[in-house]
Design a protein around this motif. Sequence first.
Motif, PDB file in Angstrom:
ATOM      1  N   TRP A 162       0.815  -1.216   0.000  1.00  0.00           N
ATOM      2  CA  TRP A 162       0.000   0.000   0.000  1.00  0.00           C
ATOM      3  C   TRP A 162       0.852   1.270   0.000  1.00  0.00           C
TER       4      TRP A 162
ATOM      5  N   HIS B 128      -3.167   6.685   9.459  1.00  0.00           N
ATOM      6  CA  HIS B 128      -4.408   6.962  10.203  1.00  0.00           C
ATOM      7  C   HIS B 128      -4.739   5.917  11.262  1.00  0.00           C
TER       8      HIS B 128
ATOM      9  N   GLN C 251      -8.281   4.551   8.546  1.00  0.00           N
ATOM     10  CA  GLN C 251      -8.008   3.691   7.401  1.00  0.00           C
ATOM     11  C   GLN C 251      -7.948   2.241   7.889  1.00  0.00           C
TER      12      GLN C 251
ATOM     13  N   PRO D 271      -5.945   0.797   0.677  1.00  0.00           N
ATOM     14  CA  PRO D 271      -6.101   1.799   1.729  1.00  0.00           C
ATOM     15  C   PRO D 271      -7.111   2.850   1.309  1.00  0.00           C
ATOM     16  N   GLY D 272      -7.494   3.683   2.239  1.00  0.00           N
ATOM     17  CA  GLY D 272      -8.414   4.767   1.929  1.00  0.00           C
ATOM     18  C   GLY D 272      -9.359   4.999   3.085  1.00  0.00           C
ATOM     19  N   PRO D 273     -10.176   6.050   2.995  1.00  0.00           N
ATOM     20  CA  PRO D 273     -11.114   6.350   4.070  1.00  0.00           C
ATOM     21  C   PRO D 273     -11.993   5.144   4.394  1.00  0.00           C
ATOM     22  N   MET D 274     -12.067   4.808   5.681  1.00  0.00           N
ATOM     23  CA  MET D 274     -12.830   3.639   6.123  1.00  0.00           C
ATOM     24  C   MET D 274     -14.111   4.112   6.806  1.00  0.00           C
TER      25      MET D 274
END
Length: 312
Positions: free
Chosen positions: A216, A244, A266, A275-278
Amino acid sequence: MAKDHDEGGIDRRYALECMIWAGTGVLWTLSGGVPKSLGLVGEALAAEPKGFTFLQISDSHVGFDKPANPNALGTLQEAITKVKALSKQPAFMIHTGDITHLSKPGEFDNAQKAIGGAGLDVHYVPGEHDIIDEARGKAYLERYGKGTKGAGWYSFDDHGVHFIGLVNVVDLKGGGLGNLGAEQLAWLEDDLKSKSNSTPIVVFAHIPLWVVYPQWGWGTDDGARALALLKRFGSVTVLNGHIHQLIQKVEGNVTFHTAMSTAFPQPAPGSAPSPGPMLVPAEKLRSMLGLTSVTVEHGKKQLAIVDTTLAS
């Protein structure tokens, strides 16, 4: 929770355990190079902290308004409210990047107003989201680059501790890995020459200097070269953001500590396709956002680290 990891990544179960601990807020100290929990953050902060204390916040992403957190500015303001309520005010604050989400002037303005509400001096390094303007970082440097070198790296001394702000988001490598570059590494080597082995060192950057999860891009391509320059020092603490979530690692006299975001969580490494906003239930969000307090007591190698969630 002490555990060694190879350069290739981090055990998923370990990462999830760290996130669970982060949700409660734990005071950390180091004993013999091994992290040791001293209790929940509420218990730890009930006592007046001793020594020199500073704060770290990270990944504010002001301007982000997606379902993972429709009001990232609001949760940043909540974090600053917690800072103002501390019984003992820290000496200053460090922000480890992604101040904004899209490097827009209005986002920088809103972030500066919110963070300025703490009434503290703030030392910044950029995240990749802070340098996506057309001029590749000009907006960031105009605001925060005074007295820095290159893309914004610098150092300063406070209370006998040497602080080093590094920039590893300008020339990202394959898969999004961070990169310091030859010019910055040469500067770092020169910067450290005059420091004795006993000088406590605190390094802060956006992307982790060690390779947390290369799939990632969670690591720095040439981070090992920087760490080799730091090996001779008896106490080194490396603070970063970007991922994060709370993950900690200790190698010899070097402690690596990643901070929670004030905007959105994340996923743990390898627990999602990317990955990314969770997105989490609204009632759980603030237990996965927070800030970090670090206390230095002279005569001790240990730096006590308290991670406080917005839900605490």
